[in-house]
Write an enzyme that holds these catalytic residues in place. Sequence first.
Site, PDB file in Angstrom:
ATOM      1  N   LYS A  85      12.555  35.640 -16.449  1.00  0.00           N
ATOM      2  CA  LYS A  85      11.651  36.627 -16.300  1.00  0.00           C
ATOM      3  C   LYS A  85      11.934  38.111 -17.685  1.00  0.00           C
ATOM      4  O   LYS A  85      11.339  38.944 -17.251  1.00  0.00           O
ATOM      5  CB  LYS A  85      11.537  37.291 -15.014  1.00  0.00           C
ATOM      6  CG  LYS A  85      11.076  36.238 -14.113  1.00  0.00           C
ATOM      7  CD  LYS A  85       9.701  35.700 -14.388  1.00  0.00           C
ATOM      8  CE  LYS A  85       9.262  34.699 -13.177  1.00  0.00           C
ATOM      9  NZ  LYS A  85       8.251  33.683 -13.575  1.00  0.00           N
ATOM     10  N   CYS A  86      12.840  37.594 -18.170  1.00  0.00           N
ATOM     11  CA  CYS A  86      13.390  38.608 -19.165  1.00  0.00           C
ATOM     12  C   CYS A  86      12.509  38.940 -20.490  1.00  0.00           C
ATOM     13  O   CYS A  86      12.094  37.560 -20.815  1.00  0.00           O
ATOM     14  CB  CYS A  86      14.653  38.036 -19.617  1.00  0.00           C
ATOM     15  SG  CYS A  86      15.508  39.459 -20.846  1.00  0.00           S
TER      16      CYS A  86
END
Length: 159
Positions: A34-35
């Site tokens: 989710k970066c």
Amino acid sequence: MNFYDLNVKTPQGKTIEMSNLKGKAVLIVNTATKCGLAPQFDGLEALHQQYKDQGLVVLGFPCNQFRDQEPETNDTVEESCRINFGVTFQLTEKVDVNGENTHPVFAYLKKQLGGLFGSGIKWNFTKFLVTPEGKPYKRYSPTTKPAKIEKDIKKLLKV
């Protein structure tokens, strides 16, 4: 202690012995699905596909220490990375890269290749390249795109 004394577990709990990687260049990356840097999965996979037969091993170490950007579990991380990013390179169990529970692989690499602001890992997608002889070669910042590492990989693999 040297690189070949270390090991890590897969998400399923099987042990990966670094000693089994002798003769291969190893690119180690702390990853997070989710970066904002997650598009680097594409570049890492491209390096894996292009150089795996010449001796490159890419190891992704999922880590949730930076703003909870790796919500996946050991049971779901491989499928998530495969479906969302096309990842086929080896992922490990979720690890810590900083603090008292730092995984031994990252403790060793940080000691050998301190960063610009000290040895701590500052963010997801910090990368370490290890020579085919097991010597930590170079550390790359989270924002260094995988394609920028290719020239060093080619040098180590002599291709």
